[in-house]
Design an enzyme around this catalytic site. Structure first.
Site, short mmCIF file in Angstrom:
data_model
loop_
_atom_site.label_atom_id
_atom_site.label_comp_id
_atom_site.label_asym_id
_atom_site.label_seq_id
_atom_site.Cartn_x
_atom_site.Cartn_y
_atom_site.Cartn_z
N LYS A 21 0.68 -1.37 0.16
CA LYS A 21 -0.12 0.01 -0.21
C LYS A 21 0.74 1.12 0.03
O LYS A 21 0.80 2.00 -0.81
CB LYS A 21 -0.69 -0.24 1.28
CG LYS A 21 -1.72 1.35 1.36
CD LYS A 21 -3.07 0.67 2.15
CE LYS A 21 -2.89 0.71 3.77
NZ LYS A 21 -2.70 2.17 4.22
N ARG A 26 2.84 5.83 -3.31
CA ARG A 26 3.99 6.76 -3.91
C ARG A 26 4.01 6.59 -5.55
O ARG A 26 4.38 7.58 -6.12
CB ARG A 26 5.22 6.36 -2.99
CG ARG A 26 5.25 6.92 -1.74
CD ARG A 26 6.02 6.39 -0.68
NE ARG A 26 6.19 6.87 0.59
CZ ARG A 26 5.35 6.80 1.53
NH1 ARG A 26 4.31 5.97 1.25
NH2 ARG A 26 5.52 7.31 2.62
N GLY A 93 -4.72 8.23 5.58
CA GLY A 93 -3.93 9.47 6.11
C GLY A 93 -2.61 9.70 5.11
O GLY A 93 -2.10 10.58 5.00
N ARG A 121 -8.18 12.73 12.66
CA ARG A 121 -6.79 12.52 12.84
C ARG A 121 -5.92 13.82 12.86
O ARG A 121 -6.19 14.61 12.37
CB ARG A 121 -6.14 11.48 11.57
CG ARG A 121 -6.88 10.33 12.13
CD ARG A 121 -6.76 9.24 11.05
NE ARG A 121 -5.02 8.73 11.04
CZ ARG A 121 -4.73 7.86 10.29
NH1 ARG A 121 -5.24 7.31 9.33
NH2 ARG A 121 -3.17 7.67 10.53
N GLN A 167 4.73 9.77 7.02
CA GLN A 167 3.95 10.71 6.43
C GLN A 167 4.29 12.12 6.41
O GLN A 167 4.29 12.88 5.35
CB GLN A 167 2.53 10.29 6.65
CG GLN A 167 1.92 8.98 6.25
CD GLN A 167 0.70 8.63 7.02
OE1 GLN A 167 0.17 9.62 7.86
NE2 GLN A 167 0.02 7.45 6.61
N ASP A 312 2.21 -0.73 12.14
CA ASP A 312 1.25 -1.19 11.39
C ASP A 312 0.88 -3.00 11.73
O ASP A 312 -0.08 -3.19 11.79
CB ASP A 312 1.03 -0.95 9.91
CG ASP A 312 0.80 0.30 9.56
OD1 ASP A 312 0.63 1.35 10.52
OD2 ASP A 312 1.31 0.63 8.50
N LYS A 339 -4.22 6.60 14.92
CA LYS A 339 -4.23 5.52 13.69
C LYS A 339 -5.92 5.64 13.18
O LYS A 339 -6.47 6.62 13.64
CB LYS A 339 -3.59 4.13 13.92
CG LYS A 339 -2.15 4.04 13.92
CD LYS A 339 -1.44 4.69 12.77
CE LYS A 339 -0.11 4.79 12.96
NZ LYS A 339 0.67 5.42 11.85
N ARG A 385 -7.07 -2.85 10.29
CA ARG A 385 -5.84 -3.71 10.93
C ARG A 385 -6.45 -4.34 12.22
O ARG A 385 -5.91 -5.59 12.79
CB ARG A 385 -4.53 -3.02 11.10
CG ARG A 385 -4.18 -2.40 9.98
CD ARG A 385 -2.58 -2.16 9.88
NE ARG A 385 -2.16 -1.52 8.85
CZ ARG A 385 -1.92 -1.94 7.50
NH1 ARG A 385 -2.01 -3.29 7.37
NH2 ARG A 385 -1.80 -1.29 6.60
C1 S3P Z 1 2.83 5.30 6.07
C2 S3P Z 1 3.17 5.64 7.22
C3 S3P Z 1 2.96 5.22 8.63
C4 S3P Z 1 2.12 3.90 8.56
C5 S3P Z 1 0.92 4.07 7.59
C6 S3P Z 1 1.59 4.13 6.06
C7 S3P Z 1 3.22 5.64 4.68
O1 S3P Z 1 2.02 6.25 9.25
O2 S3P Z 1 1.36 3.85 9.76
O3 S3P Z 1 0.20 3.06 7.41
O4 S3P Z 1 2.62 5.20 3.93
O5 S3P Z 1 3.97 6.41 4.63
P1 S3P Z 1 2.95 7.45 10.09
O6 S3P Z 1 3.92 8.32 9.22
O7 S3P Z 1 1.91 8.32 10.62
O8 S3P Z 1 3.52 6.70 11.07
#
Ligand code: S3P
Length: 426
Positions: A21, A26, A93, A121, A167, A312, A339, A385
């Protein structure tokens, strides 16, 4: 929709997974941003990635499938279209935060919105650094909706991350692509590094801190992507195999990016029989095959610097914790509260419902004791999850169990139930 499970006897077989994912998001970002045509093989078909595709369609990218390959006609650096409606990021997110890094740099206004969960969030983590870069953003008490106002130019910054978050790191680095001078992001505790790898960003280590640089010279070109399978989706099947007697599983072409395989390192320390064979690398992302066999496990201490790497997988690791010898304890994981749902609270409630002894902390929990119920009735809190982790637990209980919402699993893995059916023996 509720879903009921009966106890299974064993696991046996072979699985492959749709694209990871995080890497899929990306690949859609970078191919949409580039000028010209790109192709993406094995893109995830989960709801979160659909949110990213919808967002880029509104900004001017075009997508169509040729057999199983997604063909992307990219927008190009200076051609982003002002969206004709609010950009709906659903539950994702990653879509909301990474996209903010791009919208913050544009000379038009745009607004991003999300579902009920995403709208609660925290967004201060991106609003603050993007603000330092000159972005003009209005927000609802640091939550969605976020509105981005036109800017003439985004400024480069040197920014030390306050929390370990891929993120946040990515949002800043993406904004940095829109200025010719270098933006520097300083990371103290490592988080997943897909953005750095896929954009081939320069980085260096200074006193254990990773400094990552981005500037317009790193702006993505069109490319052909192959996305390795989703290791987080695979984690549920790895755990099921470990915890079922006489079981074996082979997982092929799965992402083995070291910033994502921390849960396997922990499982191995716990005594898990897992073997990884690297078979290739694509767009900087390594992949390979994983062999798993049933194992007797012992709980171990989980070091705090590993938490971002396993963030995760903590729900499914805690299922392992019930069956492993000793006490399961997770600390320094307050991020779990932010989350798709408050995962610390969700896990503790479900474990308490089985009669396990739980001590809940602000940043984690400790779990001991034995399961006192034969049938589990689990709440998912509409979190994919949590739903997958407790589906796995239900398959291991004497009389099985049920989850209250099976559909939310489509957020990350629409193949979950089909894959389960193909490897379990009842
Ligand atoms: C992700 C970063 C993580 C992860 C999310 C996917 C990403 O979040 O928990 O499922 O693809 O950059 P955080 O950056 O908030 O830790």
């Amino acid at each position: 929709m509720r879903k009921t499970f009966s106890k299974i006897k064993k696991v046996n077989g072979e699985l492959t997974f749709k694209g990871d994912k995080s890497i899929s998001h990306r690949a859609v970002f970078f191919s949409s941003m580039a000028d010209g045509f790109s192709s993406i093989k094995n893109l995830s078909d989960c709801e979160d990635v659909k949110s990213t595709l919808n967002a880029f369609e509104l900004l001017g990218a075009e997508f169509h499938y040729e057999n199983i390959e997604l063909i992307v006609k990219g927008i190009g650096r200076n051609n982003f279209h002002p969206p004709n409606k609010h950009i709906y990021c659903g539950n994702s997110g990653t879509t909301a935060r990474l996209l903010s890094g791009i919208l913050a740099t544009q000379n038009f206004s745009s607004t991003i919105i999300g579902d009920e969960s995403l709208s609660t969030r925290p967004m201060k983590r991106i609003i603050e650094p993007l603000g330092l870069m000159g972005a003009k953003i209005s927000h609802n008490n640091f939550k969605l909706p976020l509105t981005f106002y036109p800017v003439e130019e985004i400024k480069p910054i040197k920014y030390e991350l306050k929390i370990s978050s891929a993120q946040v790191k990515s949002a800043i680095l993406l904004a940095g692509l829109f200025n010719e001078n270098k933006t520097e992001v300083i990371e103290i505790i490592p988080s997943r590094d897909h953005t750095e790898r896929m954009l081939n960003l320069d980085y260096e280590f200074q006193n254990d801190r990773k400094i990552i640089y981005s500037s317009s010279k790193n702006y993505p070109y069109n490319s052909d992507y192959y996305i390795p399978g989703d290791i987080s989706s695979a984690s549920y099947f790895i755990v099921l195999t470990l915890l079922c007697p006489n079981s074996e599983l082979l997982i092929k072409n799965i992402s083995i990016n070291p910033t994502r395989t921390g849960f396997i390192d922990i499982l191995k320390l716990m005594g898990a029989d897992i073997f990884i064979e690297e078979t290739g690398i694509s767009n900087g992302e390594p992949y390979g095959n994983i062999f798993v066999k049933s194992s007797d496990l012992k709980n171990v201490e989980i070091a705090s610097h590993l938490i971002p790497n396993i963030i995760d997988e903590i729900p499914i690791l805690s299922i392992v914790g019930i069956f492993a010898e000793g006490v399961f304890c997770i600390r320094d994981a307050v991020e779990l509260r932010y989350k798709e749902t408050d995962r610390i609270s969700a896990l503790c409630k479900n474990f308490q419902s089985l009669g396990l002894d739980i001590k809940e902390f602000e940043d984690g929990f400790e779990m001991s004791g034995k399961i006192k119920k034969n049938f589990g009735e689990f709440k998912t809190f509409n979190d994919h999850r949590i739903a997958m982790a407790f589906s796995i637990l239900a398959l291991l209980l004497k009389e099985g169990g049920e989850i209250d919402n099976a559909e939310c699993i489509n957020i990350s893995n629409p193949d979950f139930f089909r894959q389960l059916e193909s490897i379990i023996q009842t």
